[in-house]
Enzyme design. Structure first.
Site, PDB file in Angstrom:
ATOM      1  N   GLU A   1     -27.158  22.441  -1.689  1.00 13.28           N
ATOM      2  CA  GLU A   1     -27.935  22.387  -0.441  1.00 13.28           C
ATOM      3  C   GLU A   1     -27.169  22.949   0.757  1.00 13.28           C
ATOM      4  OE1 GLU A   1     -30.062  18.702   0.002  1.00 13.28           O
ATOM      5  OE2 GLU A   1     -30.693  19.208   2.045  1.00 13.28           O
TER       6      GLU A   1
ATOM      7  N   GLU B   1     -45.962  18.982  -9.349  1.00 17.30           N
ATOM      8  CA  GLU B   1     -45.730  18.785  -7.908  1.00 17.30           C
ATOM      9  C   GLU B   1     -46.362  19.938  -7.137  1.00 17.30           C
ATOM     10  OE1 GLU B   1     -41.700  16.051  -7.874  1.00 17.30           O
ATOM     11  OE2 GLU B   1     -41.424  18.185  -7.632  1.00 17.30           O
TER      12      GLU B   1
ATOM     13  N   ALA C   1     -32.588  11.625  -5.681  1.00 21.33           N
ATOM     14  CA  ALA C   1     -33.717  12.478  -6.076  1.00 21.33           C
ATOM     15  C   ALA C   1     -34.666  11.686  -6.967  1.00 21.33           C
ATOM     16  CB  ALA C   1     -33.217  13.717  -6.801  1.00 21.33           C
ATOM     17  N   GLN C   2     -35.949  11.854  -6.719  1.00 20.57           N
ATOM     18  CA  GLN C   2     -36.937  11.082  -7.473  1.00 20.57           C
ATOM     19  C   GLN C   2     -37.672  11.954  -8.486  1.00 20.57           C
ATOM     20  OE1 GLN C   2     -39.622   9.087  -4.783  1.00 20.57           O
ATOM     21  NE2 GLN C   2     -38.073   7.668  -4.048  1.00 20.57           N
TER      22      GLN C   2
ATOM     23  N   HIS D   1     -40.621  16.414   4.453  1.00 25.24           N
ATOM     24  CA  HIS D   1     -41.405  15.920   3.314  1.00 25.24           C
ATOM     25  C   HIS D   1     -42.628  15.219   3.879  1.00 25.24           C
ATOM     26  CE1 HIS D   1     -42.495  14.013  -0.453  1.00 25.24           C
ATOM     27  NE2 HIS D   1     -41.531  14.659  -1.064  1.00 25.24           N
TER      28      HIS D   1
ATOM     29  N   HIS E   1     -36.363  16.396   5.202  1.00 27.62           N
ATOM     30  CA  HIS E   1     -36.068  16.131   3.790  1.00 27.62           C
ATOM     31  C   HIS E   1     -35.026  17.069   3.204  1.00 27.62           C
ATOM     32  CE1 HIS E   1     -36.818  14.828  -0.291  1.00 27.62           C
ATOM     33  NE2 HIS E   1     -37.158  16.053  -0.660  1.00 27.62           N
TER      34      HIS E   1
ATOM     35  N   ARG F   1     -45.301  21.943   0.539  1.00 26.37           N
ATOM     36  CA  ARG F   1     -44.908  20.873   1.453  1.00 26.37           C
ATOM     37  C   ARG F   1     -45.120  21.150   2.928  1.00 26.37           C
ATOM     38  NH1 ARG F   1     -39.458  18.845  -1.203  1.00 26.37           N
ATOM     39  NH2 ARG F   1     -40.669  17.984  -2.897  1.00 26.37           N
TER      40      ARG F   1
ATOM     41  N   SER G   1     -34.421  22.367  -6.017  1.00 26.17           N
ATOM     42  CA  SER G   1     -33.090  22.304  -5.388  1.00 26.17           C
ATOM     43  C   SER G   1     -32.033  21.729  -6.308  1.00 26.17           C
ATOM     44  CB  SER G   1     -33.142  21.531  -4.083  1.00 26.17           C
ATOM     45  OG  SER G   1     -33.616  20.253  -4.321  1.00 26.17           O
ATOM     46  N   LEU G   2     -32.364  20.698  -7.080  1.00 22.35           N
ATOM     47  CA  LEU G   2     -31.379  20.245  -8.064  1.00 22.35           C
ATOM     48  C   LEU G   2     -31.062  21.412  -9.000  1.00 22.35           C
ATOM     49  CD1 LEU G   2     -32.618  16.653  -8.952  1.00 22.35           C
ATOM     50  CD2 LEU G   2     -30.463  17.252  -7.881  1.00 22.35           C
TER      51      LEU G   2
ATOM     52  N   ARG H   1     -38.782  25.473   0.592  1.00 18.89           N
ATOM     53  CA  ARG H   1     -38.386  25.225  -0.795  1.00 18.89           C
ATOM     54  C   ARG H   1     -39.545  24.674  -1.620  1.00 18.89           C
ATOM     55  NH1 ARG H   1     -36.361  20.518  -3.606  1.00 18.89           N
ATOM     56  NH2 ARG H   1     -36.572  19.370  -1.676  1.00 18.89           N
TER      57      ARG H   1
HETATM   58  P1  FAD Z   1     -25.277  16.113  -2.471  1.00 21.73           P
HETATM   59  O1  FAD Z   1     -25.777  15.529  -3.717  1.00 21.73           O
HETATM   60  O2  FAD Z   1     -25.920  15.692  -1.209  1.00 21.73           O
HETATM   61  O3  FAD Z   1     -23.733  15.759  -2.405  1.00 21.73           O
HETATM   62  C1  FAD Z   1     -22.962  16.056  -1.270  1.00 21.73           C
HETATM   63  C2  FAD Z   1     -21.541  15.625  -1.538  1.00 21.73           C
HETATM   64  O4  FAD Z   1     -20.687  16.159  -0.537  1.00 21.73           O
HETATM   65  C3  FAD Z   1     -21.344  14.115  -1.498  1.00 21.73           C
HETATM   66  O5  FAD Z   1     -20.457  13.759  -2.537  1.00 21.73           O
HETATM   67  C4  FAD Z   1     -20.680  13.880  -0.166  1.00 21.73           C
HETATM   68  O6  FAD Z   1     -19.833  12.760  -0.142  1.00 21.73           O
HETATM   69  C5  FAD Z   1     -19.850  15.145  -0.054  1.00 21.73           C
HETATM   70  N1  FAD Z   1     -19.469  15.492   1.313  1.00 21.73           N
HETATM   71  C6  FAD Z   1     -20.256  15.849   2.355  1.00 21.73           C
HETATM   72  N2  FAD Z   1     -19.512  16.086   3.443  1.00 21.73           N
HETATM   73  C7  FAD Z   1     -18.221  15.877   3.083  1.00 21.73           C
HETATM   74  C8  FAD Z   1     -17.004  15.937   3.770  1.00 21.73           C
HETATM   75  N3  FAD Z   1     -16.906  16.263   5.059  1.00 21.73           N
HETATM   76  N4  FAD Z   1     -15.868  15.633   3.092  1.00 21.73           N
HETATM   77  C9  FAD Z   1     -15.900  15.273   1.782  1.00 21.73           C
HETATM   78  N5  FAD Z   1     -17.044  15.206   1.079  1.00 21.73           N
HETATM   79  C10 FAD Z   1     -18.193  15.505   1.729  1.00 21.73           C
HETATM   80  N6  FAD Z   1     -34.458  17.883  -5.250  1.00 21.73           N
HETATM   81  C11 FAD Z   1     -35.017  18.179  -6.443  1.00 21.73           C
HETATM   82  O7  FAD Z   1     -34.823  19.284  -6.971  1.00 21.73           O
HETATM   83  N7  FAD Z   1     -35.815  17.265  -7.071  1.00 21.73           N
HETATM   84  C12 FAD Z   1     -36.078  16.049  -6.541  1.00 21.73           C
HETATM   85  O8  FAD Z   1     -36.780  15.251  -7.141  1.00 21.73           O
HETATM   86  C13 FAD Z   1     -35.510  15.720  -5.282  1.00 21.73           C
HETATM   87  N8  FAD Z   1     -35.767  14.530  -4.694  1.00 21.73           N
HETATM   88  C14 FAD Z   1     -35.119  14.204  -3.531  1.00 21.73           C
HETATM   89  C15 FAD Z   1     -35.308  12.950  -2.972  1.00 21.73           C
HETATM   90  C16 FAD Z   1     -34.629  12.583  -1.819  1.00 21.73           C
HETATM   91  C17 FAD Z   1     -34.830  11.215  -1.227  1.00 21.73           C
HETATM   92  C18 FAD Z   1     -33.757  13.513  -1.200  1.00 21.73           C
HETATM   93  C19 FAD Z   1     -33.007  13.168   0.051  1.00 21.73           C
HETATM   94  C20 FAD Z   1     -33.588  14.782  -1.746  1.00 21.73           C
HETATM   95  C21 FAD Z   1     -34.255  15.138  -2.904  1.00 21.73           C
HETATM   96  N9  FAD Z   1     -34.073  16.393  -3.487  1.00 21.73           N
HETATM   97  C22 FAD Z   1     -34.667  16.681  -4.680  1.00 21.73           C
HETATM   98  C23 FAD Z   1     -33.096  17.310  -2.947  1.00 21.73           C
HETATM   99  C24 FAD Z   1     -31.808  17.223  -3.783  1.00 21.73           C
HETATM  100  O9  FAD Z   1     -31.578  15.866  -4.116  1.00 21.73           O
HETATM  101  C25 FAD Z   1     -30.604  17.762  -3.039  1.00 21.73           C
HETATM  102  O10 FAD Z   1     -30.882  19.021  -2.501  1.00 21.73           O
HETATM  103  C26 FAD Z   1     -29.414  17.905  -3.988  1.00 21.73           C
HETATM  104  O11 FAD Z   1     -29.178  16.693  -4.662  1.00 21.73           O
HETATM  105  C27 FAD Z   1     -28.180  18.327  -3.222  1.00 21.73           C
HETATM  106  O12 FAD Z   1     -27.078  18.273  -4.093  1.00 21.73           O
HETATM  107  P2  FAD Z   1     -25.673  18.768  -3.588  1.00 21.73           P
HETATM  108  O13 FAD Z   1     -24.759  18.670  -4.757  1.00 21.73           O
HETATM  109  O14 FAD Z   1     -25.808  20.069  -2.906  1.00 21.73           O
HETATM  110  O15 FAD Z   1     -25.259  17.700  -2.459  1.00 21.73           O
HETATM  111  C1  SIN Z   2     -40.041  14.459  -4.493  1.00 25.34           C
HETATM  112  O1  SIN Z   2     -39.852  13.797  -5.505  1.00 25.34           O
HETATM  113  O2  SIN Z   2     -41.079  14.496  -3.836  1.00 25.34           O
HETATM  114  C2  SIN Z   2     -38.914  15.280  -4.002  1.00 25.34           C
HETATM  115  C3  SIN Z   2     -38.851  16.476  -4.825  1.00 25.34           C
HETATM  116  C4  SIN Z   2     -38.003  17.485  -4.145  1.00 25.34           C
HETATM  117  O3  SIN Z   2     -37.502  17.250  -3.053  1.00 25.34           O
HETATM  118  O4  SIN Z   2     -37.857  18.565  -4.724  1.00 25.34           O
END
Ligand code: FAD
Ligand code: SIN
Length: 544
Positions: free
Chosen positions: A386, A130, A57-58, A254, A362, A301, A402-403, A397
């Site tokens: 997510e 944003e 996440a950035q 995105h 995204h 978005r 989402s974080l 969204r």
């Molecule tokens: P994740 O952080 O994706 O973690 C998933 C976990 O599940 C991992 O540990 C993985 O190994 C595990 N897992 C998956 N499948 C299995 C399996 N079968 N068995 C065992 N383990 C498994 N959101 C924001 O709010 N702000 C931002 O600035 C932002 N920037 C982003 C930038 C990018 C490039 C991306 C891709 C997303 C961004 N998002 C941002 C979205 C946000 O990062 C995600 O929605 C959030 O981090 C998801 O967190 P999570 O804990 O649900 O899953």
């Molecule tokens: C971004 O930094 O543009 C991603 C932010 C987000 O996915 O919420």
């Protein structure tokens, strides 16, 4: 791991914990830290602990912290972006719990940028802006917020004696009553079967409660900013276990992923537009966003991604330009040090010229249906982050919500489990994984081929702009692939790639079926055969 058999009456090997969490990102580790105050918790990750989207996440995390901002404004912005499909109760719950979530992270040592205007609590957060936000609302750590958050959560979890972190385990399926030594149809979840990537053995993990925190399903698409492991495993596992899944057609694209032939999925944060970056057509040099929406580059978005897509398709371009080089170089480098460094390494100086960008998948807005306690339809199974459809995002969204959802719902799952501990029965004896009727695969090429096929037709037929005919074509293809993959899965020993492919097929099918079901265009779902908004906003809910 603290014992090997949950039920002494039947000696069957299983690793048993109080609570099992699948996923080590923001949602999983938040839940783990709260639960570990009194319970033994295991956290499984399918690769290393930092491989999820969280670390990538950035932009940052949205919260009402600016003088003059209000919960009501954040709620309104979230629902406007979400096309009215959001649940107001969920939006209120998340928005109102945001400042406390940020406070917990700061106490864990996340070094948020400070130096902004002082608010009523005497705090001076540096807040960025944003798309879709009517205020400066995004707390951040430069342009690499996720990495800082992931490191702080991991450090705290590793130091906690009640938390066992178990990387390199790929969860295959949830353990149900039918896997018990004594068959049951209770529907209760007792843990998961998971593949140890190193030994190739399938292990049994059981617990009184299981939390899915497995992230999204971005890798269903050819172009995605999501990490390699975003294959929708949790959504597919919950669906196979009988849980309802909702709004899977709402895939977020995105607008600004770097266009580069070597680096395929590097995001250019929305904060670049928030701090004054503008989008231009590289052929004409024209700044086109004001032609599409009065909010120009700061429209939500879905609007900006469709505009970029339209410019690219109309003029046969490879990319459009995102330009922030009109700002002073020190301002650009100060706000976006990581993007600056990364792009300099690729020969692009963002202080001097524009960045070539394209839209890319995204974020997965749909997912496993949960209530405000993070409970799914299956007793003993919770979900956060997510992987879920909690009602927060609706049809699209809002950036940086989402974080936030991960922190609020990770905590909510833990609180519900702790409050209802006495009503969660200990897991029964579980039959071990049965490999007696499968052999090692002699055709791994089938897996790679099916992966490619799915990701290609999902991009081409179920992308930013859809038609019913293209969705039907995708449905036809997924039906064929499902039969092939099921046959393969039934014949060969599981591997990480095969587990993921089986889940990709399941999730792609859910996305296509949901998209075909929605007979309107709302938020992220845009079908040229149904360009108008229906009078009522209704969730798409698929029942297994
Ligand atoms: P994740 O952080 O994706 O973690 C998933 C976990 O599940 C991992 O540990 C993985 O190994 C595990 N897992 C998956 N499948 C299995 C399996 N079968 N068995 C065992 N383990 C498994 N959101 C924001 O709010 N702000 C931002 O600035 C932002 N920037 C982003 C930038 C990018 C490039 C991306 C891709 C997303 C961004 N998002 C941002 C979205 C946000 O990062 C995600 O929605 C959030 O981090 C998801 O967190 P999570 O804990 O649900 O899953
Ligand atoms: C971004 O930094 O543009 C991603 C932010 C987000 O996915 O919420």
């Amino acid at each position: 791991m603290y014992n090997v058999s949950c039920n002494d009456a039947v000696k069957i090997e299983a690793t048993c914990f109080d609570v099992l969490i699948i996923g080590s990102g923001a949602a999983g580790l938040t839940a783990a830290l709260r639960l570990a105050e009194s319970k033994k918790v295991a956290v499984l990750a399918k690769g290393s602990l930092s491989e999820g989207a969280t670390a990538w996440a950035q932009g940052g995390i949205a919260a009402v912290l600016e003088p003059g901002d209000s919960f009501e404004d954040h709620i309104r912005d979230t629902m406007v972006a979400g096309g009215g499909l959001n649940s107001r109760a969920t939006v209120e719950f998340v928005v109102e719990n945001a400042p406390a979530a940020i406070d917990r992270l700061a106490k864990l040592g996340v070094p948020f940028n400070m130096g902004g205007p002082v608010n009523e609590f005497g705090e001076d957060w540096h807040l960025t802006r944003e798309g879709g936000h009517s205020h400066r609302r995004i707390v951040h750590v430069d342009d690499a917020t996720g990495w800082a958050v992931q490191q702080a959560l991991e450090k705290a979890a590793a130091a906690n004696p009640n938390i066992t972190l178990i990387p390199d385990r790929v969860a295959i399926d949830l353990i149900l009553g039918r896997h018990q030594a004594r068959f049951s149809t209770s529907g209760r979840i007792h843990g998961v079967y998971a593949l140890d990537r190193k030994s190739g053995k399938v292990e049994t993990f059981t617990a009184r409660a299981t939390i899915l925190a497995t992230g999204g399903a971005g890798r269903t698409y050819l172009y995605s900013t999501a990490p390699r492991g975003a294959t929708g495993d949790g959504i597919a596992m919950a669906w196979r276990a009988g849980c309802r899944v909702s709004n899977m057609e709402m895939m977020q694209f995105h607008p600004t992923c770097l266009y580069n032939l070597e680096v395929k999925n590097f995001l250019i944060t929305e904060a670049v537009r928030g701090e004054g970056g503008i989008l231009k057509n590289p052929k004409s040099g024209h700044r086109y966003m004001p032609d599409y929406d009065e909010r120009a580059e700061l429209a939500p978005r879905d609007v900006v991604a469709r505009a970029n897509d339209a410019e690219i398709k109309r003029d046969g371009l490879d990319y459009v330009h995102l330009d922030i080089s009109h700002k002073p170089p020190e301002f650009v480098k100060g706000h976006f040090p990581n993007i600056y460094e990364k792009l300099i390494g690729l020969g692009i100086d963002i202080t001097k010229g524009p960045i070539p960008v394209v839209p890319a998948q995204h974020y997965t807005c749909g997912g496993v249906l949960v209530n405000l306690d993070g409970r799914t339809d299956a007793p003993g199974l919770y979900a956060a982050g997510e992987v879920t459809q909690s009602g927060l995002h609706g049809a699209n969204r809002l950036a940086s919500n989402s974080l936030l959802e991960c922190f609020v719902f990770g905590d909510a799952c833990a609180n519900h489990i702790l409050a209802h501990w006495d009503r969660l029965p200990p897991p029964p004896a579980i039959r071990p994984w049965d490999e007696s009727r499968v052999t090692d695969s002699d055709e791994e090429v089938v897996i790679a081929q099916c992966w490619r096929e799915i990701r290609n037709f999902m991009w081409n037929f179920v992308g930013i702009v859809r038609t019913t005919k293209r969705l039907e074509r995708a449905q036809h293809r997924i039906d064929l692939l499902r039969r092939e993959v099921e046959e393969y899965y039934g014949s060969f020993r599981v591997t990480a790639d095969l587990i993921e492919l089986r889940n990709l097929v399941e999730v792609a099918d859910l996305i296509i079926r949901s998209a075909l079901h929605r007979k309107e265009s709302r938020g992220l779902h845009y079908n040229t055969d149904f360009p108008n908004l229906a009078t009522e906003a209704i969730d798409t809910i698929l029942v297994p």
